[in-house]
Design a protein around this motif. Structure first.
Motif, mmCIF file in Angstrom:
data_model
loop_
_atom_site.group_PDB
_atom_site.id
_atom_site.type_symbol
_atom_site.label_atom_id
_atom_site.label_comp_id
_atom_site.label_asym_id
_atom_site.label_seq_id
_atom_site.Cartn_x
_atom_site.Cartn_y
_atom_site.Cartn_z
ATOM 1 N N PRO A 537 0.825 -1.212 0.000
ATOM 2 C CA PRO A 537 0.000 0.000 0.000
ATOM 3 C C PRO A 537 0.861 1.265 0.000
ATOM 4 N N PRO A 538 0.574 2.250 -0.868
ATOM 5 C CA PRO A 538 1.363 3.482 -0.911
ATOM 6 C C PRO A 538 1.373 4.223 0.421
ATOM 7 N N SER A 539 0.271 4.162 1.182
ATOM 8 C CA SER A 539 0.196 4.900 2.448
ATOM 9 C C SER A 539 1.159 4.360 3.497
ATOM 10 N N ALA A 540 1.685 3.153 3.284
ATOM 11 C CA ALA A 540 2.623 2.571 4.246
ATOM 12 C C ALA A 540 4.080 2.756 3.825
ATOM 13 N N LEU A 541 4.303 3.446 2.704
ATOM 14 C CA LEU A 541 5.665 3.624 2.197
ATOM 15 C C LEU A 541 6.152 5.037 2.493
ATOM 16 N N VAL A 542 7.351 5.130 3.053
ATOM 17 C CA VAL A 542 7.990 6.416 3.336
ATOM 18 C C VAL A 542 9.306 6.457 2.546
ATOM 19 N N LEU A 543 9.411 7.401 1.635
ATOM 20 C CA LEU A 543 10.655 7.581 0.877
ATOM 21 C C LEU A 543 11.476 8.675 1.536
ATOM 22 N N GLU A 544 12.735 8.381 1.838
ATOM 23 C CA GLU A 544 13.610 9.335 2.514
ATOM 24 C C GLU A 544 14.556 9.977 1.500
ATOM 25 N N ILE A 545 14.559 11.305 1.474
ATOM 26 C CA ILE A 545 15.513 12.052 0.645
ATOM 27 C C ILE A 545 16.276 12.995 1.561
ATOM 28 N N THR A 546 17.508 13.301 1.187
ATOM 29 C CA THR A 546 18.320 14.180 2.032
ATOM 30 C C THR A 546 17.914 15.629 1.819
ATOM 31 N N GLU A 547 18.219 16.438 2.800
ATOM 32 C CA GLU A 547 17.906 17.862 2.710
ATOM 33 C C GLU A 547 18.647 18.506 1.538
ATOM 34 N N THR A 548 19.911 18.126 1.334
ATOM 35 C CA THR A 548 20.709 18.696 0.243
ATOM 36 C C THR A 548 20.102 18.345 -1.101
ATOM 37 N N LEU A 549 19.650 17.092 -1.261
ATOM 38 C CA LEU A 549 19.021 16.677 -2.512
ATOM 39 C C LEU A 549 17.756 17.474 -2.769
ATOM 40 N N ALA A 550 16.949 17.684 -1.759
ATOM 41 C CA ALA A 550 15.689 18.411 -1.923
ATOM 42 C C ALA A 550 15.929 19.842 -2.385
ATOM 43 N N MET A 551 17.054 20.450 -1.946
ATOM 44 C CA MET A 551 17.289 21.857 -2.242
ATOM 45 C C MET A 551 18.048 22.076 -3.546
ATOM 46 N N GLN A 552 18.584 21.029 -4.162
ATOM 47 C CA GLN A 552 19.378 21.221 -5.376
ATOM 48 C C GLN A 552 18.544 21.843 -6.491
ATOM 49 N N LYS A 553 17.381 21.294 -6.749
ATOM 50 C CA LYS A 553 16.469 21.840 -7.753
ATOM 51 C C LYS A 553 15.090 21.885 -7.124
ATOM 52 N N ALA A 554 14.909 22.940 -6.326
ATOM 53 C CA ALA A 554 13.730 22.989 -5.470
ATOM 54 C C ALA A 554 12.425 22.939 -6.265
ATOM 55 N N GLU A 555 12.350 23.663 -7.390
ATOM 56 C CA GLU A 555 11.108 23.682 -8.162
ATOM 57 C C GLU A 555 10.794 22.289 -8.717
ATOM 58 N N ALA A 556 11.836 21.608 -9.247
ATOM 59 C CA ALA A 556 11.619 20.248 -9.750
ATOM 60 C C ALA A 556 11.256 19.308 -8.611
ATOM 61 N N THR A 557 11.872 19.506 -7.435
ATOM 62 C CA THR A 557 11.558 18.682 -6.270
ATOM 63 C C THR A 557 10.088 18.810 -5.883
ATOM 64 N N LEU A 558 9.575 20.042 -5.934
ATOM 65 C CA LEU A 558 8.167 20.259 -5.585
ATOM 66 C C LEU A 558 7.247 19.487 -6.533
ATOM 67 N N ALA A 559 7.584 19.473 -7.817
ATOM 68 C CA ALA A 559 6.741 18.750 -8.780
ATOM 69 C C ALA A 559 6.734 17.254 -8.481
#
Length: 589
Positions: A537-559
């Motif tokens: 089930p998707p609701s039981a899955l948590v994907l972990e990304i690093t803070e640095t990865l999230a900020m590299q291309k913030a607009e693309a990350t939001l999408a």
């Protein structure tokens, strides 16, 4: 006795034929070489031809029509205008040839219109004057203008002799000078004739001199053009040869020229029993700067760094650009290893100084590798390769430093290649070495396990149990990161799904996602396929990304985050506080 009018008429016809030939030759060369001044000079000789022919016609009509006859007036106007325009086009062409830039069309057009008006005025003002005065104004003014134009052109061409010497330029400058003086000679004769001091009779026999000067001018023009083209060909060949051995952006020697100099330096070092070293420099954060500021600013940064290297190294040291952000430096005549170490430390220091880009201060660091002769090799390719290997060891550790090459570094590199090949076989053949461990996430109040985090391990047949830090970088470097991430996600969902079906219905599963996978355009589709395949089930899955990865291309990350939210998958920011984040973006995330 020979008729002087017949001599003048015949001379004009002969000179006109010569002018036509020269005009055609210049126009042909213009089509071939596309030099604007050639066409302008061709127009000048066409105007000279018209002046000669119309003058001959006017001379022929003298015995048959009065001075006010329309035919004679038309012939005189055409002749005088053509004579003026010959001087103008000669001046325009000489200016283009010496200044290497054309005059504006507006200026040329205005000049020609003004000369036409001047010719018309001369014809009208001399309708009812004596023949001597009429000849002085109509022909003498043309001789003055043409002589002045040729003398000015001669001075302009002679003035640039130091910039571009050659027989053609000297010949044409001399011919212009002689022809200009010859025109003033005509002017003196005309003035003396007008005041009845002497006769114009002998001037009728000066035609051969006119033809001689015009032939010299034509030869000089063609010779100048051919010499100019030869110089251009030589300059282009030199430029091509230069680019074959130099970087076009920084004008530093390239890898091929570096190896040539290194081979020569090795021969001299062995003969003189001297030491030398090769320093391999890699800019650590150049890719980030290039992505943040753009390629143009990245190029400016490379040029600034190259200039900084030039200023801070000896003139005997050779600096080369061997790749996008990689440089190599040849240090010759070293007394000891300490000299190479001092240069490496100096290079680190000057790299850390700020660079200015778009009004902002940008800071860089560098990773340096040093190989020495004779300790680390006796041929150019080996020394350069081992300096690069030493630099790679710095890259793998903390960066912003230097290392001297040691023999064990080669075997380390071979081990890495072997390990990368083994990892590829492990992923393609499923040999069972890759396995997942699970770290429990405990709820202390309810004293129960709420979830698990998947931890990847590799049971290597000879190296034992390896942690991700030992081989994940290999997956990134070899393009296997996405394949490895999908394998981990699929395996974790499959195993955690079994636990949920056996009773752990509320169990959450956390899986790390690498930067390479997060940047894949089909990430959402792949995750959805894994969830459908495993039934997790998707609701039981948590994907972990690093803070640095999230900020590299913030607009693309939001999408991507919006797409995951629509799937029902949860997101966790890992290693929070270790990057440089925007609080507004984190709030949006």
């Amino acid at each position: 006795m020979i008729n002087s009018a017949l001599v003048i008429f015949t001379s004009n016809i002969a000179q006109a034929l010569g002018a036509i030939i020269l005009a055609v030759v210049l126009a042909g060369f213009h089509r071939l070489y596309q030099r604007p001044y050639l066409l302008t000079w061709a127009l000048s000789w066409w105007a000279f031809c018209v002046w000669l022919l119309s003058g001959a016609i006017a001379l022929y009509l003298v015995d048959f029509m009065p001075a006010t006859a329309p035919a004679r007036l038309a012939a005189s106007l055409v002749s005088i205008t053509a004579g003026y325009w010959q001087a103008a086009w000669l001046f325009f062409g000489s200016y283009e040839a010496t200044g290497e830039r054309p005059l504006s069309r507006q200026f040329r057009r205005a000049s020609l219109v003004l000369l036409l008006a001047l010719a018309l005025g001369c014809v009208i003002l001399t309708l009812y004057t004596a023949s001597e005065v009429r000849f002085l104004i109509r022909v003498g003014l043309r001789a003055f203008l043409l002589g002045t134009a040729f003398l000015v052109a001669s001075w302009g061409i002679w003035r640039i002799r130091n910039r571009a010497s050659g027989l053609g330029r000297r010949l044409i400058a001399g011919a212009f000078l002689l022809y200009g003086l010859h025109q003033f000679h005509y002017l003196v004769i005309i003035v003396l004739q007008a005041i009845q001091v002497s006769s114009m009779a002998y001037a009728a026999y000066l035609g051969p001199f006119d033809f001689l000067f015009q032939a010299l001018i034509g030869i000089g023009m063609v010779t100048w053009l051919l010499e100019d083209e030869q110089q251009r060909v030589v300059a282009v060949a030199d430029r091509i040869e230069h680019l074959a051995y130099h970087d076009p952006l920084t004008d530093l020697p390239n890898r091929d020229l570096l190896l040539q100099h290194l081979r020569s330096a090795l021969g001299q070092a062995e003969a003189r029993r001297e030491r030398l070293a090769v320093v391999f420099v890699d800019l650590d954060s150049f890719k980030v700067v290039n992505e943040s500021f753009g390629n143009q600013q990245g190029d400016e940064l490379l040029k600034a760094f190259s200039e900084r290297l030039r200023r801070n190294l000896r003139s005997t040291d050779l600096i080369a650009r061997v790749a996008a952000d990689e440089f190599a430096i040849l240090l010759t005549a070293l007394e000891s290893e300490t000299g190479a170490v001092r240069v490496a430390e100096k290079l680190l220091g000057i790299t850390r100084l700020p660079f200015s880009l778009q009004g902002r201060e940008v800071y860089l660091t560098a990773s340096l590798g040093v190989s020495r002769h004779p300790e680390d090799g006796s041929d150019a390719e080996t020394l350069l390769k081992r300096a690069q290997i030493a630099m790679a060891r710095v890259k793998e550790s903390n960066r912003d430093g230097y290392r001297l090459y040691t023999p064990g570094m080669d075997s380390h590199g071979l081990e890495q290649l072997s390990l990368g090949a083994e990892l590829r076989r492990e992923l393609s053949q499923r040999q069972g070495g890759l396995t997942l461990y699970y770290q429990p996430v405990l709820d202390a109040q309810r004293r129960r396990v709420d979830g698990v985090e998947a931890l990847l391990r590799w049971r290597h047949p000879t190296r034992g149990l390896m942690t991700p830090g030992d081989f994940l970088w290999l997956a990134e470097a070899s393009g296997l990161a996405n394949v490895l991430d999908l394998w981990v996600l699929r395996q974790a969902c499959r195993e955690a799904g079994e636990w949920r079906r056996e009773g752990a219905v509320d169990l959450l599963l956390a899986v790390n996602l690498s930067a390479r996978s997060f940047q894949q355009p089909d990430l959402l589709q792949r995750i959805q396929e894994v969830l459908e395949e495993t039934g997790f089930p998707p609701s039981a899955l948590v994907l972990e990304i690093t803070e640095t990865l999230a900020m590299q291309k913030a607009e693309a990350t939001l999408a991507i985050l919006r797409g995951l939210k629509e799937l029902g998958v949860h997101i966790a920011i890992d290693d929070f506080g270790t990057g440089y984040s925007s609080l507004s973006y984190l709030t949006t995330f």
